[in-house]
Motif scaffolding. Structure first.
Motif, PDB file in Angstrom:
ATOM      1  N   LYS A  71       0.828  -1.211   0.000  1.00  0.00           N
ATOM      2  CA  LYS A  71       0.000   0.000   0.000  1.00  0.00           C
ATOM      3  C   LYS A  71       0.859   1.257   0.000  1.00  0.00           C
ATOM      4  CE  LYS A  71      -3.692   2.284   2.618  1.00  0.00           C
ATOM      5  NZ  LYS A  71      -4.563   2.213   3.825  1.00  0.00           N
ATOM      6  N   GLU A  72       1.971   1.213   0.721  1.00  0.00           N
ATOM      7  CA  GLU A  72       2.854   2.374   0.816  1.00  0.00           C
ATOM      8  C   GLU A  72       3.514   2.699  -0.522  1.00  0.00           C
ATOM      9  OE1 GLU A  72       5.033   5.566   2.245  1.00  0.00           O
ATOM     10  OE2 GLU A  72       3.418   4.470   3.272  1.00  0.00           O
ATOM     11  N   PHE A  73       3.876   1.674  -1.291  1.00  0.00           N
ATOM     12  CA  PHE A  73       4.699   1.895  -2.483  1.00  0.00           C
ATOM     13  C   PHE A  73       4.001   1.615  -3.816  1.00  0.00           C
ATOM     14  CE2 PHE A  73       7.855   0.804   0.876  1.00  0.00           C
ATOM     15  CZ  PHE A  73       8.523   2.020   0.906  1.00  0.00           C
ATOM     16  N   ARG A  74       2.771   1.193  -3.787  1.00  0.00           N
ATOM     17  CA  ARG A  74       2.131   0.775  -5.039  1.00  0.00           C
ATOM     18  C   ARG A  74       2.098   1.857  -6.105  1.00  0.00           C
ATOM     19  NH1 ARG A  74      -3.976   0.174  -2.465  1.00  0.00           N
ATOM     20  NH2 ARG A  74      -4.243   2.358  -1.866  1.00  0.00           N
ATOM     21  N   ASP A  75       1.989   3.122  -5.695  1.00  0.00           N
ATOM     22  CA  ASP A  75       1.931   4.202  -6.682  1.00  0.00           C
ATOM     23  C   ASP A  75       3.306   4.562  -7.252  1.00  0.00           C
ATOM     24  OD1 ASP A  75      -0.809   4.382  -6.302  1.00  0.00           O
ATOM     25  OD2 ASP A  75      -0.640   5.909  -4.738  1.00  0.00           O
ATOM     26  N   ASP A  76       4.366   4.026  -6.663  1.00  0.00           N
ATOM     27  CA  ASP A  76       5.722   4.333  -7.111  1.00  0.00           C
ATOM     28  C   ASP A  76       6.328   3.227  -7.967  1.00  0.00           C
ATOM     29  OD1 ASP A  76       6.062   6.816  -5.508  1.00  0.00           O
ATOM     30  OD2 ASP A  76       5.904   5.428  -3.817  1.00  0.00           O
ATOM     31  N   LEU A  77       5.724   2.058  -7.974  1.00  0.00           N
ATOM     32  CA  LEU A  77       6.348   0.890  -8.581  1.00  0.00           C
ATOM     33  C   LEU A  77       6.628   1.073 -10.068  1.00  0.00           C
ATOM     34  CD1 LEU A  77       4.374  -1.961  -6.769  1.00  0.00           C
ATOM     35  CD2 LEU A  77       6.641  -1.055  -6.239  1.00  0.00           C
ATOM     36  N   ASN A  79       7.128   3.888 -11.842  1.00  0.00           N
ATOM     37  CA  ASN A  79       8.230   4.831 -12.061  1.00  0.00           C
ATOM     38  C   ASN A  79       9.575   4.246 -11.646  1.00  0.00           C
ATOM     39  OD1 ASN A  79       6.507   6.810 -13.049  1.00  0.00           O
ATOM     40  ND2 ASN A  79       6.188   7.736 -11.024  1.00  0.00           N
ATOM     41  N   TRP A  80       9.579   3.424 -10.612  1.00  0.00           N
ATOM     42  CA  TRP A  80      10.818   2.827 -10.132  1.00  0.00           C
ATOM     43  C   TRP A  80      11.172   1.548 -10.889  1.00  0.00           C
ATOM     44  CZ3 TRP A  80       9.680   2.948  -4.125  1.00  0.00           C
ATOM     45  CH2 TRP A  80       9.722   4.276  -3.685  1.00  0.00           C
ATOM     46  N   GLU A  81      10.248   1.065 -11.699  1.00  0.00           N
ATOM     47  CA  GLU A  81      10.379  -0.247 -12.338  1.00  0.00           C
ATOM     48  C   GLU A  81      10.694  -1.301 -11.276  1.00  0.00           C
ATOM     49  OE1 GLU A  81      11.959  -0.876 -16.128  1.00  0.00           O
ATOM     50  OE2 GLU A  81      12.017   1.254 -16.682  1.00  0.00           O
ATOM     51  N   ALA A  82       9.810  -1.359 -10.301  1.00  0.00           N
ATOM     52  CA  ALA A  82       9.983  -2.248  -9.156  1.00  0.00           C
ATOM     53  C   ALA A  82       8.754  -3.138  -8.994  1.00  0.00           C
ATOM     54  CB  ALA A  82      10.225  -1.437  -7.883  1.00  0.00           C
ATOM     55  N   GLU A  83       8.917  -4.191  -8.222  1.00  0.00           N
ATOM     56  CA  GLU A  83       7.825  -5.131  -7.948  1.00  0.00           C
ATOM     57  C   GLU A  83       7.854  -5.492  -6.467  1.00  0.00           C
ATOM     58  OE1 GLU A  83       8.831  -8.446 -10.362  1.00  0.00           O
ATOM     59  OE2 GLU A  83       8.511  -7.407 -12.279  1.00  0.00           O
ATOM     60  N   ILE A  84       6.688  -5.820  -5.928  1.00  0.00           N
ATOM     61  CA  ILE A  84       6.605  -6.287  -4.550  1.00  0.00           C
ATOM     62  C   ILE A  84       5.883  -7.630  -4.555  1.00  0.00           C
ATOM     63  CG2 ILE A  84       5.721  -5.834  -2.222  1.00  0.00           C
ATOM     64  CD1 ILE A  84       5.886  -2.875  -2.812  1.00  0.00           C
ATOM     65  N   GLU A  85       6.512  -8.623  -3.922  1.00  0.00           N
ATOM     66  CA  GLU A  85       5.940  -9.967  -3.917  1.00  0.00           C
ATOM     67  C   GLU A  85       6.080 -10.595  -2.536  1.00  0.00           C
ATOM     68  OE1 GLU A  85       7.964 -12.242  -6.842  1.00  0.00           O
ATOM     69  OE2 GLU A  85       7.316 -11.001  -8.539  1.00  0.00           O
ATOM     70  N   LEU A  86       5.167 -11.519  -2.258  1.00  0.00           N
ATOM     71  CA  LEU A  86       5.271 -12.361  -1.065  1.00  0.00           C
ATOM     72  C   LEU A  86       5.641 -13.740  -1.574  1.00  0.00           C
ATOM     73  CD1 LEU A  86       4.955 -12.720   1.971  1.00  0.00           C
ATOM     74  CD2 LEU A  86       2.519 -13.154   1.616  1.00  0.00           C
ATOM     75  N   GLU A  87       6.904 -14.124  -1.368  1.00  0.00           N
ATOM     76  CA  GLU A  87       7.432 -15.331  -1.993  1.00  0.00           C
ATOM     77  C   GLU A  87       8.101 -16.224  -0.949  1.00  0.00           C
ATOM     78  OE1 GLU A  87      11.191 -15.900  -4.805  1.00  0.00           O
ATOM     79  OE2 GLU A  87       9.532 -14.903  -5.851  1.00  0.00           O
TER      80      GLU A  87
END
Length: 232
Positions: A71-77, A79-87
């Protein structure tokens, strides 16, 4: 004088009585054994329910932390070319655009990536320092990954990739710690930098050269301990 028939009848009754007593005793033993087994099964069921409840609680807390980070970073992903995963129980923040982070074959951070880290890392630490999650954070890993270089032998490629990935993650680690001077001393107790060379390629080859922030919680250790005890 007793007749032979009466003697035989008496002996027969005595024999029948002994068999009856033996059967009664065996029935009592069986009933006691059955009671013991039922009691033991009930205790094991209660123990399993308690442990399963603990595991579920840790899983939910882990998922809650993941949701907070996403929730904190979803709007930045984008532009940052980033991903968030639970792995596999770890929360991963992956920066996948190598050309934005480093010069080719070099470990020095690019200015654009410094700007991203200036924004990203203090916000991440703020979440992890929240009393709601702080006690469950086991370790923060900064992991570096390189891609296969076909111009080198496998041995040369792995060794050069290991050197480069380790140097890059150290640069990221030192820079990130510099963005949080107030909490640096405490945080550096459980944050490490690891280089993996090209040993863990990404499913998408274009994202193999990457830097990952892996947040490891106590959940996996607790769950693993529960699972081991359940197998004994």
């Amino acid at each position: 004088m007793r007749s032979p028939k009466k003697e035989e009848l008496k002996k027969g009754n005595s024999y029948d009585l002994s068999i009856s007593d033996l059967m009664a005793a065996l029935c009592c033993i069986f009933i006691l054994f059955l009671i013991f087994v039922i009691h033991r099964l009930n205790e094991e069921r209660k123990e399993f329910e308690i442990k399963n409840g603990v595991a579920t609680e840790f899983r939910l807390k882990q998922k809650d932390l993941y949701d907070a980070i996403y929730k904190e970073f979803r709007d930045d992903l984008v532009n940052w070319e980033a991903e968030i995963e639970l792995e596999k129980g770890n929360i991963l923040v992956k920066f996948t655009k190598d050309s934005m982070m480093f010069e080719p074959e070099k470990a020095k951070l690019k200015e654009g990536f410094m700007v991203v880290l200036d924004d990203f890392f203090p916000r991440l630490v703020k979440i992890l320092e929240d009393p709601k999650y702080k006690g469950d954070i086991q370790e923060i890993r900064i992991e570096g990954h390189t891609a296969v270089n076909l111009r080198q032998t496998r041995k040369e490629d792995y060794e050069s990739g290991m050197k480069l990935s380790q140097e890059r993650t150290r640069e990221v680690l030192y820079y990130c710690l510099g963005t949080i001077p107030e909490t640096r001393d405490e945080l550096q107790k459980n944050i490490i930098a690891i280089g993996y060379s090209n040993s863990i390629p990404a499913a998408d080859d274009t994202k193999t050269r990457r830097v990952e922030f892996s947040i490891r919680t106590r959940a996996e250790n607790v769950i693993e301990s529960i699972e081991k005890s359940a197998k004994k």
